[in-house]
Write a protein that holds these residues in place. Structure first.
Motif, PDB file in Angstrom:
ATOM      1  N   GLY A 158      16.310  18.968 -30.389  1.00  0.00           N
ATOM      2  CA  GLY A 158      15.822  19.720 -31.130  1.00  0.00           C
ATOM      3  C   GLY A 158      16.294  20.776 -30.695  1.00  0.00           C
ATOM      4  O   GLY A 158      16.019  21.316 -31.415  1.00  0.00           O
ATOM      5  N   ALA A 159      16.420  21.067 -29.552  1.00  0.00           N
ATOM      6  CA  ALA A 159      16.695  22.635 -28.779  1.00  0.00           C
ATOM      7  C   ALA A 159      17.906  22.781 -27.436  1.00  0.00           C
ATOM      8  O   ALA A 159      18.286  21.725 -26.714  1.00  0.00           O
ATOM      9  CB  ALA A 159      15.561  23.464 -28.876  1.00  0.00           C
ATOM     10  N   ASN A 160      18.328  23.989 -27.826  1.00  0.00           N
ATOM     11  CA  ASN A 160      19.367  23.486 -27.561  1.00  0.00           C
ATOM     12  C   ASN A 160      18.667  25.307 -25.692  1.00  0.00           C
ATOM     13  O   ASN A 160      18.762  26.020 -26.021  1.00  0.00           O
ATOM     14  CB  ASN A 160      20.785  24.741 -27.641  1.00  0.00           C
ATOM     15  CG  ASN A 160      22.008  23.464 -27.504  1.00  0.00           C
ATOM     16  OD1 ASN A 160      21.801  22.465 -27.387  1.00  0.00           O
ATOM     17  ND2 ASN A 160      22.844  23.549 -28.385  1.00  0.00           N
ATOM     18  N   PRO A 161      19.264  24.493 -24.808  1.00  0.00           N
ATOM     19  CA  PRO A 161      18.742  25.044 -23.285  1.00  0.00           C
ATOM     20  C   PRO A 161      19.443  26.442 -23.588  1.00  0.00           C
ATOM     21  O   PRO A 161      20.706  26.590 -24.072  1.00  0.00           O
ATOM     22  CB  PRO A 161      19.004  24.821 -22.415  1.00  0.00           C
ATOM     23  CG  PRO A 161      19.930  23.572 -22.367  1.00  0.00           C
ATOM     24  CD  PRO A 161      19.542  23.530 -23.806  1.00  0.00           C
ATOM     25  N   ARG A 201       9.739  14.281 -29.053  1.00  0.00           N
ATOM     26  CA  ARG A 201      10.789  15.377 -28.491  1.00  0.00           C
ATOM     27  C   ARG A 201       9.547  15.833 -26.993  1.00  0.00           C
ATOM     28  O   ARG A 201      10.230  16.437 -26.165  1.00  0.00           O
ATOM     29  CB  ARG A 201      11.093  16.570 -29.304  1.00  0.00           C
ATOM     30  CG  ARG A 201      12.382  16.445 -30.280  1.00  0.00           C
ATOM     31  CD  ARG A 201      12.622  16.602 -31.870  1.00  0.00           C
ATOM     32  NE  ARG A 201      13.469  16.920 -31.906  1.00  0.00           N
ATOM     33  CZ  ARG A 201      13.791  17.122 -33.315  1.00  0.00           C
ATOM     34  NH1 ARG A 201      13.475  17.901 -33.719  1.00  0.00           N
ATOM     35  NH2 ARG A 201      14.873  16.259 -33.934  1.00  0.00           N
ATOM     36  N   TYR A 202       8.241  16.400 -27.757  1.00  0.00           N
ATOM     37  CA  TYR A 202       7.349  17.153 -26.878  1.00  0.00           C
ATOM     38  C   TYR A 202       6.893  16.044 -25.414  1.00  0.00           C
ATOM     39  O   TYR A 202       7.219  16.442 -24.683  1.00  0.00           O
ATOM     40  CB  TYR A 202       5.977  17.550 -27.648  1.00  0.00           C
ATOM     41  CG  TYR A 202       4.824  17.667 -25.889  1.00  0.00           C
ATOM     42  CD1 TYR A 202       4.977  19.042 -25.226  1.00  0.00           C
ATOM     43  CD2 TYR A 202       4.172  16.498 -26.292  1.00  0.00           C
ATOM     44  CE1 TYR A 202       3.821  18.961 -24.827  1.00  0.00           C
ATOM     45  CE2 TYR A 202       3.466  17.002 -24.642  1.00  0.00           C
ATOM     46  CZ  TYR A 202       3.477  18.173 -24.331  1.00  0.00           C
ATOM     47  OH  TYR A 202       2.146  18.374 -23.953  1.00  0.00           O
ATOM     48  N   ALA A 203       7.131  14.285 -26.020  1.00  0.00           N
ATOM     49  CA  ALA A 203       7.004  13.607 -24.635  1.00  0.00           C
ATOM     50  C   ALA A 203       8.259  14.231 -24.415  1.00  0.00           C
ATOM     51  O   ALA A 203       7.950  13.803 -22.454  1.00  0.00           O
ATOM     52  CB  ALA A 203       7.012  12.351 -25.714  1.00  0.00           C
ATOM     53  N   ARG A 204       9.296  13.452 -25.190  1.00  0.00           N
ATOM     54  CA  ARG A 204      10.496  13.707 -23.747  1.00  0.00           C
ATOM     55  C   ARG A 204      10.833  15.022 -23.138  1.00  0.00           C
ATOM     56  O   ARG A 204      11.287  14.806 -21.858  1.00  0.00           O
ATOM     57  CB  ARG A 204      11.653  13.589 -24.711  1.00  0.00           C
ATOM     58  CG  ARG A 204      11.956  11.974 -25.299  1.00  0.00           C
ATOM     59  CD  ARG A 204      12.811  12.398 -26.001  1.00  0.00           C
ATOM     60  NE  ARG A 204      13.043  11.012 -26.688  1.00  0.00           N
ATOM     61  CZ  ARG A 204      13.920  10.840 -28.150  1.00  0.00           C
ATOM     62  NH1 ARG A 204      13.980  12.167 -29.083  1.00  0.00           N
ATOM     63  NH2 ARG A 204      14.546  10.134 -28.315  1.00  0.00           N
ATOM     64  N   ALA A 205      10.271  16.252 -23.445  1.00  0.00           N
ATOM     65  CA  ALA A 205      10.843  17.222 -22.699  1.00  0.00           C
ATOM     66  C   ALA A 205       9.240  16.826 -21.615  1.00  0.00           C
ATOM     67  O   ALA A 205       9.042  17.822 -20.307  1.00  0.00           O
ATOM     68  CB  ALA A 205      10.235  18.383 -23.311  1.00  0.00           C
ATOM     69  N   LEU A 261      15.768   8.883 -21.779  1.00  0.00           N
ATOM     70  CA  LEU A 261      13.463   9.056 -22.344  1.00  0.00           C
ATOM     71  C   LEU A 261      14.541   8.724 -24.267  1.00  0.00           C
ATOM     72  O   LEU A 261      13.722   8.672 -24.542  1.00  0.00           O
ATOM     73  CB  LEU A 261      13.288  10.260 -22.473  1.00  0.00           C
ATOM     74  CG  LEU A 261      12.883  10.144 -20.299  1.00  0.00           C
ATOM     75  CD1 LEU A 261      12.617  12.140 -20.847  1.00  0.00           C
ATOM     76  CD2 LEU A 261      11.541   9.655 -19.926  1.00  0.00           C
ATOM     77  N   VAL A 262      15.951   8.345 -24.437  1.00  0.00           N
ATOM     78  CA  VAL A 262      16.108   7.820 -25.520  1.00  0.00           C
ATOM     79  C   VAL A 262      15.294   7.120 -26.445  1.00  0.00           C
ATOM     80  O   VAL A 262      14.402   7.056 -27.196  1.00  0.00           O
ATOM     81  CB  VAL A 262      17.368   7.764 -25.992  1.00  0.00           C
ATOM     82  CG1 VAL A 262      18.208   7.005 -27.360  1.00  0.00           C
ATOM     83  CG2 VAL A 262      18.504   8.430 -24.749  1.00  0.00           C
TER      84      VAL A 262
END
Length: 117
Positions: free
Chosen positions: A42-45, A76-80, A107-108
């Protein structure tokens, strides 16, 4: 499926990781890493270096979920967080501050993660 566990440098013993599942690594010819990050995180680095992002960006961008976080935010937090663990402890990059986004592709779907070796 019968799962066989082997001692692999202590990693299996410490984390309970299977060593007989599908191969975790592989090559990726081309990927739109920005789109993948946006879809899964949900974010782009700010910067992507040859498919790798800064671990510090993960820490700065994804704060611990609060009680009113929705399911998408928690995933999303868990993936990160898992990506940060992979890059910081399990699959260290020579730079020691970057993690390759190929791990994010694993992690999809968390339900299939235990099938990986």
């Amino acid at each position: 499926m019968r799962r066989v566990y082997h001692h692999f440098g202590g990693l299996q013993l410490q984390l309970g990781l299977p060593v007989d599942g599908s191969v975790l690594t592989g090559s990726i010819q081309f990927a739109d890493w920005g789109a993948i990050c946006y879809d899964l995180l949900g974010a782009n680095p700010d910067n992507i270096y040859g498919g790798r992002i800064e671990i510090g960006w993960l820490r700065d961008t994804f704060s611990k979920p609060v009680n009113d976080s929705n399911e998408v935010e928690i995933i999303r937090y868990a993936r990160a967080y898992i990506l940060e663990i992979i890059g910081g402890y399990l699959m260290l990059d020579l730079s020691q501050n970057l993690v390759h986004l190929r791990w994010l592709l694993k992690l999809v779907d968390f339900r299939t993660a235990d099938e990986l070796s």
